[in-house]
Design an enzyme around this catalytic site. Structure first.
Site, PDB file in Angstrom:
ATOM      1  N   ILE A 175       0.847  -1.191   0.000  1.00  0.00           N
ATOM      2  CA  ILE A 175       0.000   0.000   0.000  1.00  0.00           C
ATOM      3  C   ILE A 175       0.883   1.242   0.000  1.00  0.00           C
ATOM      4  CG2 ILE A 175      -1.891   1.190   1.174  1.00  0.00           C
ATOM      5  CD1 ILE A 175      -2.509  -1.672  -0.007  1.00  0.00           C
ATOM      6  N   GLU A 176       0.797   2.012  -1.079  1.00  0.00           N
ATOM      7  CA  GLU A 176       1.657   3.198  -1.223  1.00  0.00           C
ATOM      8  C   GLU A 176       0.849   4.438  -1.575  1.00  0.00           C
ATOM      9  OE1 GLU A 176       5.156   2.443  -3.510  1.00  0.00           O
ATOM     10  OE2 GLU A 176       5.309   0.364  -2.877  1.00  0.00           O
TER      11      GLU A 176
END
Ligand SMILES: *[C@@H]1O[C@H](CO)[C@@H](O)[C@H](O)[C@H]1NC(C)=O
Ligand SMILES: *[C@@H]1O[C@H](CO)[C@@H](O)[C@H](O)[C@H]1NC(C)=O
Ligand SMILES: *[C@@H]1O[C@H](CO)[C@@H](O)[C@H](O)[C@H]1NC(C)=O
Length: 418
Positions: A175-176
């Site tokens: 998750i970025e």
């Protein structure tokens, strides 16, 4: 004559059983073992060097242990289904999509996934990436999404199975982007669907062994159910489903840090690149911080920490180091930190194109790992052969004739150039 014949027969029988034993040993594939300190996880799916082959191509030898498929990059797409993109191998633009959705039917990869699994590897699905359109607004939304993922890719059932009858081995969270909230609810729901609440990969194996031993022990009794001792309920878990994540090295991670503390993760593939704390910055390299997180903060105190590294100089903006430098980081970690689980590479295509970087680091890691954990030596000496030949992807005339989009957006990651 008779005795000679008998003798010949016995020799033949002995010879045959010896041969069978040897073949059995050769074909025996060691299943993935999370507790080791020499595992190699390599992302596949984003065609990092422009030469990406089909998945099974990377499962022809025993180099790679874990393959996260990258990426499922949109959580809620057209028709409420998520969207996947595996670049040149399968995507919503070149492959048929399920009606009313933008979710590609990649079921031609089912055999590839099963080939890799039969070789003892685990294949997981990575959610997110650098251009991910991801996130949740509530725990209940995260839980429904977990159910959806469970039914699409894991042990559940549904009319849409993008990988056909293959059942993936878990979920990776890279998750970025988006917001950080509610990922723990997502992870907890996947694990409860899998019947794994309260179990680690090790206690799951133990519980299964206990359950089998229990069945064996009581199968001779007519009063089996009466004197049965309680065993952990693993009836809903046909296999262990792994949850991993790929945080950036700055601690704590901005997006997944909260969930890493609150929910059970089996391993974290820390990205030691594209950051001040990368492998190219030895004075700021912070594995010790992650080891401390694993042992004192993490929800799962047995969580494994991997050194995430680029597969080539082009695979990341910064942070690439050669095999021998990476091998020094690895042997240092094997010596100092019991949380160390192995190396993660971004990605398969760049590593293969870069003189089999994957094989180089795996060989060195296994050699040094055996020094610090002699029990592991047995598996290290064993090889396996893959007999299945990958089939070629064929596209129907209909697919080929369908309108070709001008643009083909790709899910890229901060993994690939920050
Ligand atoms: C998905 O593709 C496979 C062939 O690759 C096909 O057999 C199957 O019917 C497709 N599923 C749907 C729902 O279109
Ligand atoms: C397996 O059985 C042993 C011996 O009865 C017990 O100590 C252990 O807790 C059991 N493990 C699990 C995960 O059920
Ligand atoms: C239980 O019995 C099965 C079949 O006989 C055997 O394969 C298995 O190893 C046994 N398990 C234990 C724990 O004894």
């Amino acid at each position: 004559m008779f005795s000679a014949h008998t003798c010949w027969t016995m020799r033949a029988l002995l010879g045959a059983s010896f041969l069978a034993m040897v073949l059995g040993m050769l074909e025996r594939v060691m299943a993935f073992d999370l507790t080791r300190n020499d595992n190699l996880a390599v992302y596949w799916g984003q065609d990092g060097a422009g030469n990406q082959q089909r998945l099974s191509y990377y499962c022809k030898d025993s180099t790679i242990d874990t393959i996260p498929l990258a990426f499922l990059y949109i959580f809620r797409g057209t028709g409420g289904e998520p969207v996947v993109d595996f670049a040149n191998t399968c995507n919503q633009w070149d492959d048929p999509v399920y009606s009313g959705t933008a979710l590609a039917n990649c079921s031609f990869l089912a055999q590839d996934i099963k080939t890799c699994q039969a070789a003892g590897k685990i294949v997981t699905l990575s959610l997110g990436g650098g251009t991910g359109q991801v996130g949740f607004s509530s725990d209940s939304q995260a839980q429904s999404f977990a159910d959806q993922i469970w039914n699409l890719f894991l042990g559940g059932k549904g009319s849409i199975r993008p990988f056909g009858d293959a059942i993936l081995d878990g979920i990776d969270l890279d998750i970025e982007s988006g917001t950080a909230a509610h990922y723990a609810a997502f992870v907890n729901r996947i694990r409860s669907n899998a019947g794994l609440t309260g179990l680690t990969a090790s206690t799951f194996a133990e519980a299964r062994a206990n359950a089998t031993a229990h069945v064996n022990a009581t199968s001779h009794h007519t009063t089996a159910s009466k004197d049965s001792k309680p065993v952990a309920d693993v009836t809903t878990a046909s296999k262990y489903y792994y949850i991993t994540s790929a945080p950036q090295c700055p601690y704590p991670d901005a997006y997944i840090g909260g969930a890493l503390n609150a929910a059970h993760f089996d391993a974290v593939y820390v990205q030691f690149y594209n950051n001040y704390c990368g492998l190219d910055q030895p004075s700021d390299y912070n594995f010790a911080t992650w080891d401390n997180w694993a042992k004192t903060v993490s929800s799962n105190k047995a969580v494994k920490v991997y050194i995430g590294a680029p597969g080539s100089a082009d695979a990341a903006g910064e942070g690439y180091v050669g095999v021998s430098t990476l091998a020094n980081y690895v042997s240092d970690a094997q010596k100092k930190w019991s949380s160390f689980g192995g190396v993660m590479l971004w990605d398969a295509d760049t590593a293969y194109t870069n003189g089999r970087f994957d094989k180089g680091i795996k060989t060195d890691m296994v050699t040094s790992g055996a020094k610090f954990a002699p029990k592991q030596a047995l598996r290290n000496g064993m090889t396996h052969t893959t007999t299945k030949t990958p089939t070629t992807k064929t596209q129907s005339a209909e697919d080929a004739a369908s309108s070709t989009p001008v643009e083909k957006p790709r899910a890229e990651s901060r993994f690939f150039r920050l």
